[in-house]
Design an enzyme around this catalytic site. Structure first.
Site, PDB file in Angstrom:
ATOM      1  N   TYR A  89       0.826  -1.218   0.000  1.00 32.19           N
ATOM      2  CA  TYR A  89       0.000   0.000   0.000  1.00 32.19           C
ATOM      3  C   TYR A  89       0.862   1.271   0.000  1.00 32.19           C
ATOM      4  CZ  TYR A  89      -3.391   3.397   1.929  1.00 32.19           C
ATOM      5  OH  TYR A  89      -4.180   4.503   2.170  1.00 32.19           O
TER       6      TYR A  89
ATOM      7  N   ASN B 180       7.891 -10.101  -1.722  1.00 27.66           N
ATOM      8  CA  ASN B 180       7.622 -11.541  -1.850  1.00 27.66           C
ATOM      9  C   ASN B 180       6.127 -11.796  -2.083  1.00 27.66           C
ATOM     10  OD1 ASN B 180       6.502 -11.043   0.612  1.00 27.66           O
ATOM     11  ND2 ASN B 180       7.712 -12.541   1.762  1.00 27.66           N
TER      12      ASN B 180
ATOM     13  N   ASP C  86      12.345 -12.901  -0.171  1.00 28.57           N
ATOM     14  CA  ASP C  86      11.922 -12.576   1.186  1.00 28.57           C
ATOM     15  C   ASP C  86      13.043 -11.773   1.851  1.00 28.57           C
ATOM     16  OD1 ASP C  86       9.935 -14.285   3.423  1.00 28.57           O
ATOM     17  OD2 ASP C  86      11.547 -12.943   4.095  1.00 28.57           O
TER      18      ASP C  86
ATOM     19  N   SER D 248       5.946   3.600  13.238  1.00 28.31           N
ATOM     20  CA  SER D 248       4.532   3.871  13.483  1.00 28.31           C
ATOM     21  C   SER D 248       4.352   4.697  14.744  1.00 28.31           C
ATOM     22  CB  SER D 248       3.811   2.532  13.651  1.00 28.31           C
ATOM     23  OG  SER D 248       2.525   2.723  14.175  1.00 28.31           O
TER      24      SER D 248
ATOM     25  N   TYR E 275       3.312  -6.497  17.468  1.00 29.40           N
ATOM     26  CA  TYR E 275       3.566  -5.675  16.278  1.00 29.40           C
ATOM     27  C   TYR E 275       4.237  -4.358  16.682  1.00 29.40           C
ATOM     28  CZ  TYR E 275       2.487  -1.883  13.069  1.00 29.40           C
ATOM     29  OH  TYR E 275       2.581  -0.754  12.301  1.00 29.40           O
TER      30      TYR E 275
ATOM     31  N   LYS F  67       8.276  -2.613  16.079  1.00 29.36           N
ATOM     32  CA  LYS F  67       8.658  -1.274  15.593  1.00 29.36           C
ATOM     33  C   LYS F  67       9.633  -0.621  16.574  1.00 29.36           C
ATOM     34  CE  LYS F  67       6.320  -1.364  11.790  1.00 29.36           C
ATOM     35  NZ  LYS F  67       7.031  -1.571  10.528  1.00 29.36           N
TER      36      LYS F  67
ATOM     37  N   PHE G 179     -16.342   1.637  17.121  1.00 25.77           N
ATOM     38  CA  PHE G 179     -15.883   0.995  18.356  1.00 25.77           C
ATOM     39  C   PHE G 179     -15.893   1.964  19.531  1.00 25.77           C
ATOM     40  CE2 PHE G 179     -13.240  -1.829  15.346  1.00 25.77           C
ATOM     41  CZ  PHE G 179     -14.273  -2.751  15.239  1.00 25.77           C
TER      42      PHE G 179
ATOM     43  N   ARG H 161      -7.901  10.291  15.724  1.00 26.38           N
ATOM     44  CA  ARG H 161      -6.655   9.904  15.045  1.00 26.38           C
ATOM     45  C   ARG H 161      -6.239  11.003  14.081  1.00 26.38           C
ATOM     46  NH1 ARG H 161      -7.278   6.661  18.282  1.00 26.38           N
ATOM     47  NH2 ARG H 161      -7.215   4.388  18.186  1.00 26.38           N
TER      48      ARG H 161
ATOM     49  N   GLY I 119      -7.534  -2.316  23.442  1.00 29.16           N
ATOM     50  CA  GLY I 119      -6.224  -1.832  22.991  1.00 29.16           C
ATOM     51  C   GLY I 119      -6.270  -0.501  22.260  1.00 29.16           C
TER      52      GLY I 119
HETATM   53  C1  UD1 Z   1      -3.962   0.728  13.613  1.00 27.79           C
HETATM   54  C2  UD1 Z   1      -2.836   0.163  14.414  1.00 27.79           C
HETATM   55  C3  UD1 Z   1      -1.569   0.933  14.146  1.00 27.79           C
HETATM   56  C4  UD1 Z   1      -1.272   0.928  12.677  1.00 27.79           C
HETATM   57  C5  UD1 Z   1      -2.446   1.492  11.928  1.00 27.79           C
HETATM   58  C6  UD1 Z   1      -2.217   1.364  10.447  1.00 27.79           C
HETATM   59  C7  UD1 Z   1      -3.999  -0.631  16.418  1.00 27.79           C
HETATM   60  C8  UD1 Z   1      -4.109  -0.520  17.900  1.00 27.79           C
HETATM   61  N1  UD1 Z   1      -3.147   0.204  15.818  1.00 27.79           N
HETATM   62  O1  UD1 Z   1      -4.207   2.025  14.106  1.00 27.79           O
HETATM   63  O2  UD1 Z   1      -0.511   0.360  14.835  1.00 27.79           O
HETATM   64  O3  UD1 Z   1      -0.120   1.691  12.436  1.00 27.79           O
HETATM   65  O4  UD1 Z   1      -3.618   0.762  12.237  1.00 27.79           O
HETATM   66  O5  UD1 Z   1      -3.214   1.988   9.732  1.00 27.79           O
HETATM   67  O6  UD1 Z   1      -4.644  -1.442  15.808  1.00 27.79           O
HETATM   68  N2  UD1 Z   1     -12.638   1.907  14.081  1.00 27.79           N
HETATM   69  C9  UD1 Z   1     -14.001   1.695  14.194  1.00 27.79           C
HETATM   70  N3  UD1 Z   1     -14.563   0.672  13.498  1.00 27.79           N
HETATM   71  C10 UD1 Z   1     -13.820  -0.144  12.660  1.00 27.79           C
HETATM   72  C11 UD1 Z   1     -12.430   0.093  12.538  1.00 27.79           C
HETATM   73  C12 UD1 Z   1     -11.865   1.127  13.277  1.00 27.79           C
HETATM   74  O7  UD1 Z   1     -14.700   2.405  14.934  1.00 27.79           O
HETATM   75  O8  UD1 Z   1     -14.393  -1.048  12.065  1.00 27.79           O
HETATM   76  C13 UD1 Z   1     -12.030   3.008  14.824  1.00 27.79           C
HETATM   77  C14 UD1 Z   1     -10.980   2.557  15.830  1.00 27.79           C
HETATM   78  O9  UD1 Z   1     -11.554   2.282  17.073  1.00 27.79           O
HETATM   79  C15 UD1 Z   1     -10.062   3.791  15.866  1.00 27.79           C
HETATM   80  C16 UD1 Z   1     -10.167   4.382  14.453  1.00 27.79           C
HETATM   81  O10 UD1 Z   1     -11.355   3.831  13.898  1.00 27.79           O
HETATM   82  O11 UD1 Z   1     -10.572   4.728  16.746  1.00 27.79           O
HETATM   83  C17 UD1 Z   1      -8.994   4.012  13.575  1.00 27.79           C
HETATM   84  O12 UD1 Z   1      -8.820   2.608  13.634  1.00 27.79           O
HETATM   85  P1  UD1 Z   1      -7.803   1.838  12.656  1.00 27.79           P
HETATM   86  O13 UD1 Z   1      -8.025   2.283  11.258  1.00 27.79           O
HETATM   87  O14 UD1 Z   1      -7.899   0.389  12.961  1.00 27.79           O
HETATM   88  O15 UD1 Z   1      -6.365   2.414  13.056  1.00 27.79           O
HETATM   89  P2  UD1 Z   1      -5.648   2.470  14.481  1.00 27.79           P
HETATM   90  O16 UD1 Z   1      -6.256   1.542  15.439  1.00 27.79           O
HETATM   91  O17 UD1 Z   1      -5.537   3.898  14.865  1.00 27.79           O
END
Ligand code: UD1
Length: 341
Positions: free
Chosen positions: A14, A35, A61, A128, A153, A157, A222, A235, A300
């Protein structure tokens, strides 16, 4: 014309594929090492379609030190390496920690060993914001404390950053940067490359676009009871093309350095957006209503995190040019292009 070559591990992935495009736009020739564990071969064709230049492709790899050495030693004019290839699923890393430690650390150490021998000294590492955990103060600067990692993970890093710091200390002529990404989203404006999650997406934006495209019934938010203005997590969402350009800027920053260096940069926009803001903005740019429900918190999850990007702005001479709307519009175009093909 003699073009400077840059090795891009995970160059069909990506962020890697978008970086190959921006490297070519800036006059570099990428050598992709991939790979295809978590990427597709047709992405290399797409890079050529966008730029008119086909990057060299080495299928190996990155943990295979002797394979890498055999395949790379014939190349002349390598300026540096951008190392993306890694396992990246947070949840999976808790199920398969040893796979994550082995893959992510063996590949980074193999490449550092090789760099010394092949005679180039610029190394850009894909890190990250996960290294900060839940920060005590916002925005997060590069001096914010590194917290105990939430997952194997995240720990890979942190460990790779430590390995690179030690490596650079012992090899003072080497130039190494670690780029701490916040949340990369979006796709190339051509809709020829973008994120290709395998199976059910873990990340917010691909989940949104797949829901809008009818591949998922609904999105679950979530948690909406966090201590934030609308109760959902915050974020720093950065357009993948801006992020890709930061890698070119990082390579050029390293080339400019007269002496060896180890440095760390945050790559984000400096702005935080909540999950509900992302959904509303998506609905606006896509012109539709997204089917979503509020669900329980995801274990988490960090409540709030966004970057201070002053250091990258100044030292890398780089700034973001695109915003959340651009990123969501491009992610949606990409999703629709997948449906058409
Ligand atoms: C995640 C990883 C991070 C990584 C990044 C890459 C974790 C704890 N961290 O970040 O290490 O670098 O992805 O992009 O997993 N959300 C929803 N519903 C969903 C999916 C996500 O509400 O179906 C919310 C999550 O709770 C969060 C936000 O959207 O608040 C972003 O989530 P996500 O895209 O998974 O990224 P991170 O968790 O910030």
């Amino acid at each position: 014309m003699d073009k400077k070559r840059i090795i891009v591990t995970g160059g069909a992935g990506y962020i890697g594929s978008h970086t190959c495009v921006e490297l070519i736009n800036a006059g570099y020739t990428p050598i992709i090492i991939d790979n295809f564990f978590n990427s597709e071969r047709f992405i290399v064709d797409r890079i050529e379609q966008i730029t008119g230049l086909r990057p060299d492709l080495i299928e190996v790899d990155c943990t295979d030190y002797s394979g890498l050495m055999t395949l790379l030693k014939g190349y002349k004019g390598i300026e540096g390496i951008i190392h993306f290839a890694a396992y990246k699923a947070v949840g999976e890393s808790t199920q398969k920690p040893v796979d994550y430690y082995y893959n992510n650390i063996a590949s980074t150490t193999a490449l550092l060993k090789l760099m010394n021998i092949l005679g180039f000294n610029n190394f850009v590492f894909s890190s990250s914001c996960t290294v900060y955990g839940q920060p005590d103060e916002l925005p997060v600067t590069e001096n914010s404390p590194i917290k105990t990692a939430e997952s194997p993970y995240g720990r890979t890093k942190q460990m790779c950053e430590d390995v690179m710091k030690d490596y650079q200390k012992a090899n003072q002529d080497q130039k190494v940067v670690s780029l701490r990404y916040f949340n990369p989203i979006g796709a190339h404006s051509s809709s020829l490359i973008g994120e290709l999650p395998r199976g059910v997406p873990n990340n917010l934006v691909p989940y949104i676009t797949q829901t809008a495209a009818g591949l998922r019934d609904h999105l679950t938010v979530f948690g909406d009871d966090y201590d934030t203005p609308d109760g959902t997590c915050i974020r720093d969402y950065i357009h993948v093309v801006d992020l890709a350009k930061a890698h070119v800027a990082a390579i050029e920053y390293l080339i400019r350095q007269k002496n060896g260096i180890y440095n760390v940069f945050n790559l984000g926009t400096g702005r935080g957006n909540s999950v509900l803001e992302v959904i509303r903005t998506f609905e606006e740019v896509a012109g539709l209503k997204l089917n979503y429900k509020i669900g329980p918190r995801r274990s988490g999850d960090i409540v709030k995190v966004y970057a201070d990007v002053a250091k990258a702005n100044k030292d890398l001479e780089w700034e973001t040019e695109l915003d959340l709307k651009d990123a969501l519009r491009d992610a949606w175009s990409w999703e629709r292009s997948l449906k058409e093909n």
